[in-house]
Design a protein around this motif. Structure first.
Motif, PDB file in Angstrom:
ATOM      1  N   ALA A  87       0.828  -1.208   0.000  1.00  0.00           N
ATOM      2  CA  ALA A  87       0.000   0.000   0.000  1.00  0.00           C
ATOM      3  C   ALA A  87       0.861   1.255   0.000  1.00  0.00           C
ATOM      4  CB  ALA A  87      -0.913   0.009   1.218  1.00  0.00           C
ATOM      5  N   LEU A  88       0.311   2.316  -0.585  1.00  0.00           N
ATOM      6  CA  LEU A  88       0.935   3.633  -0.576  1.00  0.00           C
ATOM      7  C   LEU A  88      -0.033   4.642   0.027  1.00  0.00           C
ATOM      8  CD1 LEU A  88       2.435   3.729  -4.163  1.00  0.00           C
ATOM      9  CD2 LEU A  88       3.739   3.909  -2.049  1.00  0.00           C
ATOM     10  N   ARG A  89       0.484   5.561   0.808  1.00  0.00           N
ATOM     11  CA  ARG A  89      -0.309   6.626   1.407  1.00  0.00           C
ATOM     12  C   ARG A  89      -0.535   7.711   0.367  1.00  0.00           C
ATOM     13  NH1 ARG A  89       2.363  10.491   5.286  1.00  0.00           N
ATOM     14  NH2 ARG A  89       0.686  11.873   5.836  1.00  0.00           N
ATOM     15  N   VAL A  90      -1.787   8.172   0.251  1.00  0.00           N
ATOM     16  CA  VAL A  90      -2.127   9.201  -0.728  1.00  0.00           C
ATOM     17  C   VAL A  90      -2.935  10.319  -0.074  1.00  0.00           C
ATOM     18  CG1 VAL A  90      -2.102   7.580  -2.669  1.00  0.00           C
ATOM     19  CG2 VAL A  90      -4.261   8.065  -1.513  1.00  0.00           C
ATOM     20  N   TRP A  91      -2.871  11.498  -0.692  1.00  0.00           N
ATOM     21  CA  TRP A  91      -3.687  12.640  -0.297  1.00  0.00           C
ATOM     22  C   TRP A  91      -4.601  12.971  -1.458  1.00  0.00           C
ATOM     23  CZ3 TRP A  91      -3.866  15.081   4.380  1.00  0.00           C
ATOM     24  CH2 TRP A  91      -2.911  14.700   5.309  1.00  0.00           C
ATOM     25  N   ALA A  99     -14.645  11.625  -7.112  1.00  0.00           N
ATOM     26  CA  ALA A  99     -13.982  10.864  -8.180  1.00  0.00           C
ATOM     27  C   ALA A  99     -13.113   9.756  -7.592  1.00  0.00           C
ATOM     28  CB  ALA A  99     -13.145  11.786  -9.047  1.00  0.00           C
ATOM     29  N   PHE A 100     -12.397  10.057  -6.504  1.00  0.00           N
ATOM     30  CA  PHE A 100     -11.568   9.031  -5.857  1.00  0.00           C
ATOM     31  C   PHE A 100     -12.443   7.920  -5.285  1.00  0.00           C
ATOM     32  CE2 PHE A 100      -9.261   7.378  -2.107  1.00  0.00           C
ATOM     33  CZ  PHE A 100      -8.150   6.851  -2.758  1.00  0.00           C
ATOM     34  N   GLU A 101     -13.553   8.290  -4.680  1.00  0.00           N
ATOM     35  CA  GLU A 101     -14.439   7.281  -4.102  1.00  0.00           C
ATOM     36  C   GLU A 101     -15.103   6.400  -5.162  1.00  0.00           C
ATOM     37  OE1 GLU A 101     -16.742   9.939  -1.552  1.00  0.00           O
ATOM     38  OE2 GLU A 101     -15.922   8.864   0.179  1.00  0.00           O
ATOM     39  N   VAL A 115      -3.507   5.951 -11.587  1.00  0.00           N
ATOM     40  CA  VAL A 115      -3.689   7.344 -11.181  1.00  0.00           C
ATOM     41  C   VAL A 115      -2.366   8.074 -11.396  1.00  0.00           C
ATOM     42  CG1 VAL A 115      -5.526   7.017  -9.479  1.00  0.00           C
ATOM     43  CG2 VAL A 115      -3.151   6.864  -8.762  1.00  0.00           C
ATOM     44  N   TYR A 116      -2.463   9.378 -11.524  1.00  0.00           N
ATOM     45  CA  TYR A 116      -1.280  10.223 -11.668  1.00  0.00           C
ATOM     46  C   TYR A 116      -1.145  11.024 -10.386  1.00  0.00           C
ATOM     47  CZ  TYR A 116      -1.732   8.659 -16.386  1.00  0.00           C
ATOM     48  OH  TYR A 116      -1.834   7.851 -17.481  1.00  0.00           O
ATOM     49  N   ALA A 117       0.098  11.176  -9.943  1.00  0.00           N
ATOM     50  CA  ALA A 117       0.317  11.826  -8.649  1.00  0.00           C
ATOM     51  C   ALA A 117       1.673  12.518  -8.627  1.00  0.00           C
ATOM     52  CB  ALA A 117       0.264  10.784  -7.536  1.00  0.00           C
ATOM     53  N   ARG A 118       1.783  13.467  -7.719  1.00  0.00           N
ATOM     54  CA  ARG A 118       3.072  14.103  -7.449  1.00  0.00           C
ATOM     55  C   ARG A 118       3.580  13.518  -6.130  1.00  0.00           C
ATOM     56  NH1 ARG A 118       5.018  18.392  -9.590  1.00  0.00           N
ATOM     57  NH2 ARG A 118       3.018  19.269 -10.177  1.00  0.00           N
ATOM     58  N   VAL A 119       4.823  13.054  -6.142  1.00  0.00           N
ATOM     59  CA  VAL A 119       5.437  12.520  -4.922  1.00  0.00           C
ATOM     60  C   VAL A 119       5.913  13.715  -4.105  1.00  0.00           C
ATOM     61  CG1 VAL A 119       7.207  11.002  -3.958  1.00  0.00           C
ATOM     62  CG2 VAL A 119       6.192  10.463  -6.191  1.00  0.00           C
ATOM     63  N   GLU A 120       5.441  13.790  -2.872  1.00  0.00           N
ATOM     64  CA  GLU A 120       5.793  14.911  -2.006  1.00  0.00           C
ATOM     65  C   GLU A 120       6.292  14.403  -0.664  1.00  0.00           C
ATOM     66  OE1 GLU A 120       2.245  17.267  -1.734  1.00  0.00           O
ATOM     67  OE2 GLU A 120       2.536  18.118  -3.730  1.00  0.00           O
ATOM     68  N   LYS A 121       6.959  15.267   0.054  1.00  0.00           N
ATOM     69  CA  LYS A 121       7.415  14.943   1.400  1.00  0.00           C
ATOM     70  C   LYS A 121       6.444  15.580   2.383  1.00  0.00           C
ATOM     71  CE  LYS A 121      11.671  14.128   3.450  1.00  0.00           C
ATOM     72  NZ  LYS A 121      13.104  14.287   3.364  1.00  0.00           N
ATOM     73  N   ALA A 128       7.399  10.262   2.643  1.00  0.00           N
ATOM     74  CA  ALA A 128       6.909  10.549   1.296  1.00  0.00           C
ATOM     75  C   ALA A 128       5.419  10.210   1.230  1.00  0.00           C
ATOM     76  CB  ALA A 128       7.689   9.736   0.278  1.00  0.00           C
ATOM     77  N   GLN A 129       4.713  10.926   0.387  1.00  0.00           N
ATOM     78  CA  GLN A 129       3.290  10.686   0.170  1.00  0.00           C
ATOM     79  C   GLN A 129       2.979  11.031  -1.276  1.00  0.00           C
ATOM     80  OE1 GLN A 129       1.629  13.515   2.886  1.00  0.00           O
ATOM     81  NE2 GLN A 129       1.640  15.150   1.395  1.00  0.00           N
ATOM     82  N   LEU A 130       1.848  10.583  -1.761  1.00  0.00           N
ATOM     83  CA  LEU A 130       1.419  10.907  -3.119  1.00  0.00           C
ATOM     84  C   LEU A 130       0.242  11.872  -3.058  1.00  0.00           C
ATOM     85  CD1 LEU A 130       1.413   7.362  -4.750  1.00  0.00           C
ATOM     86  CD2 LEU A 130       3.198   9.091  -4.856  1.00  0.00           C
ATOM     87  N   ARG A 131       0.353  12.997  -3.759  1.00  0.00           N
ATOM     88  CA  ARG A 131      -0.774  13.919  -3.895  1.00  0.00           C
ATOM     89  C   ARG A 131      -1.418  13.589  -5.231  1.00  0.00           C
ATOM     90  NH1 ARG A 131      -1.676  19.077  -6.199  1.00  0.00           N
ATOM     91  NH2 ARG A 131       0.530  19.279  -6.658  1.00  0.00           N
ATOM     92  N   LEU A 132      -2.605  12.999  -5.184  1.00  0.00           N
ATOM     93  CA  LEU A 132      -3.250  12.538  -6.397  1.00  0.00           C
ATOM     94  C   LEU A 132      -3.703  13.705  -7.267  1.00  0.00           C
ATOM     95  CD1 LEU A 132      -5.329   9.461  -5.173  1.00  0.00           C
ATOM     96  CD2 LEU A 132      -2.981   9.566  -6.009  1.00  0.00           C
ATOM     97  N   LEU A 133      -3.482  13.550  -8.578  1.00  0.00           N
ATOM     98  CA  LEU A 133      -3.828  14.586  -9.546  1.00  0.00           C
ATOM     99  C   LEU A 133      -5.008  14.191 -10.424  1.00  0.00           C
ATOM    100  CD1 LEU A 133      -0.186  15.365 -10.699  1.00  0.00           C
ATOM    101  CD2 LEU A 133      -1.541  16.606  -8.995  1.00  0.00           C
ATOM    102  N   GLY A 134      -5.196  12.892 -10.640  1.00  0.00           N
ATOM    103  CA  GLY A 134      -6.311  12.441 -11.462  1.00  0.00           C
ATOM    104  C   GLY A 134      -6.048  11.111 -12.144  1.00  0.00           C
TER     105      GLY A 134
END
Length: 149
Positions: A87-91, A99-101, A115-121, A128-134
């Motif tokens: 699993a990966l943690r996402v925001w 849309a995520f649900e 999904v596309y995401a920006r990897v952020e700290k 690290a976490q993923l900020r989902l973009l779409g």
């Protein structure tokens, strides 16, 4: 006059909000696709990069930790992992929550979703976490990309 200006700014705001995240062609060409176990091992070295992530299902539980953001996770079956999945943690932005649900939370799912995401700290816990973009990508004639849900 005030009503007209308010209407104009509202239309501009809605157009901007509906436009999605835009990337120039050079940035978009550098986007790599990962599965969850691989990205889990490499995410610390990919801070501030945009990535595509393949997974099987999302967490059913969403946590509203910040006013405009929800925390969740995305999961992929992984026979090499102790429990059989990674699993990966996402925001997820509040505006993108519906849309995520719409992504399945059924842990038996074997359908692959990207999904596309920006990897952020995360500044709160230094992880690290993923900020989902779409999930949807639209390319223009020059190769510039727009990512949206």
């Amino acid at each position: 006059m005030k009503a007209i200006l308010t209407a104009i700014f509202a239309v501009i705001g809605l157009t901007t909000a509906a436009a999605g995240q835009q990337f120039d062609a050079a940035t978009w060409k550098s986007v790599q696709t990962y599965d969850v176990p691989t990205l889990l091992k490499q995410e610390a070295s990919l801070i501030n990069r945009v990535v595509a992530v393949r997974f099987h299902y999302r967490s059913a539980k969403l946590r509203h930790l910040k006013p405009s953001w929800y925390e969740a996770s995305i999961w992929q079956h992984d026979p090499k992992a102790k429990k059989g999945y990674s699993a990966l943690r996402v925001w997820v932005a509040k505006k993108d929550l519906a849309a995520f649900e719409s992504i399945t939370s059924d842990f038996n799912s074997i359908t692959e979703t990207t999904v596309y995401a920006r990897v952020e700290k995360d500044p709160d816990n230094n992880l690290a976490q993923l900020r989902l973009l779409g999930r949807k990508v639209t390319l223009d004639a020059d190769g510039n990309a727009t990512v949206d849900w």
